[in-house]
Design a protein around this motif. Structure first.
Motif, PDB file in Angstrom:
ATOM      1  N   THR A  53      20.922  33.829  31.976  1.00  0.00           N
ATOM      2  CA  THR A  53      21.771  32.836  32.587  1.00  0.00           C
ATOM      3  C   THR A  53      23.217  32.913  32.135  1.00  0.00           C
ATOM      4  O   THR A  53      23.463  33.313  31.161  1.00  0.00           O
ATOM      5  CB  THR A  53      21.265  31.286  32.226  1.00  0.00           C
ATOM      6  N   PRO A  54      24.110  32.288  33.042  1.00  0.00           N
ATOM      7  CA  PRO A  54      25.399  32.605  32.863  1.00  0.00           C
ATOM      8  C   PRO A  54      26.101  31.607  31.839  1.00  0.00           C
ATOM      9  O   PRO A  54      27.223  31.566  31.207  1.00  0.00           O
ATOM     10  CB  PRO A  54      26.262  32.325  34.059  1.00  0.00           C
ATOM     11  N   ARG A  55      25.269  30.648  31.414  1.00  0.00           N
ATOM     12  CA  ARG A  55      25.585  29.535  30.623  1.00  0.00           C
ATOM     13  C   ARG A  55      25.961  29.924  29.298  1.00  0.00           C
ATOM     14  O   ARG A  55      25.179  30.778  28.721  1.00  0.00           O
ATOM     15  CB  ARG A  55      24.882  28.133  30.529  1.00  0.00           C
ATOM     16  N   PRO A  56      26.795  29.263  28.273  1.00  0.00           N
ATOM     17  CA  PRO A  56      27.083  29.525  26.888  1.00  0.00           C
ATOM     18  C   PRO A  56      25.787  29.274  25.996  1.00  0.00           C
ATOM     19  O   PRO A  56      25.002  28.456  26.361  1.00  0.00           O
ATOM     20  CB  PRO A  56      28.163  28.766  26.451  1.00  0.00           C
ATOM     21  N   ARG A  57      25.769  29.995  24.768  1.00  0.00           N
ATOM     22  CA  ARG A  57      24.601  29.766  24.084  1.00  0.00           C
ATOM     23  C   ARG A  57      24.543  28.533  23.240  1.00  0.00           C
ATOM     24  O   ARG A  57      23.827  27.564  22.942  1.00  0.00           O
ATOM     25  CB  ARG A  57      24.574  30.803  22.932  1.00  0.00           C
ATOM     26  N   ARG A  58      25.975  28.006  22.915  1.00  0.00           N
ATOM     27  CA  ARG A  58      26.018  26.796  22.041  1.00  0.00           C
ATOM     28  C   ARG A  58      26.590  25.709  23.029  1.00  0.00           C
ATOM     29  O   ARG A  58      27.121  25.949  23.955  1.00  0.00           O
ATOM     30  CB  ARG A  58      26.896  27.209  21.047  1.00  0.00           C
TER      31      ARG A  58
END
Length: 65
Positions: A53-58
């Protein structure tokens, strides 16, 4: 007669242990090869992490205590 049976059992056991050791070595070799390939891909710049997914990990904001 017992000596022959003991010898045969020991031989079968040694063959089984050798096959197990061979499988362990092969698994370790495959893992090393996969690790090297992953390191080579990351060094080549094919993406830092293969995220789905393109969302950040944190999270963007820290959690409140």
């Amino acid at each position: 007669m017992y000596e022959y049976e003991f010898h045969h059992l020991r031989s079968v056991e040694l063959i089984r242990q050798a096959e197990h050791a061979r499988l362990v070595r092969e698994a370790a070799r495959v893992r090393r090869a996969a690790r090297r390939a992953a390191a080579k891909r990351s060094a080549a710049g094919e993406g830092e992490a293969e995220a789905h997914t393109p969302r950040p990990r944190r999270h963007r904001h820290a959690r409140a205590a």
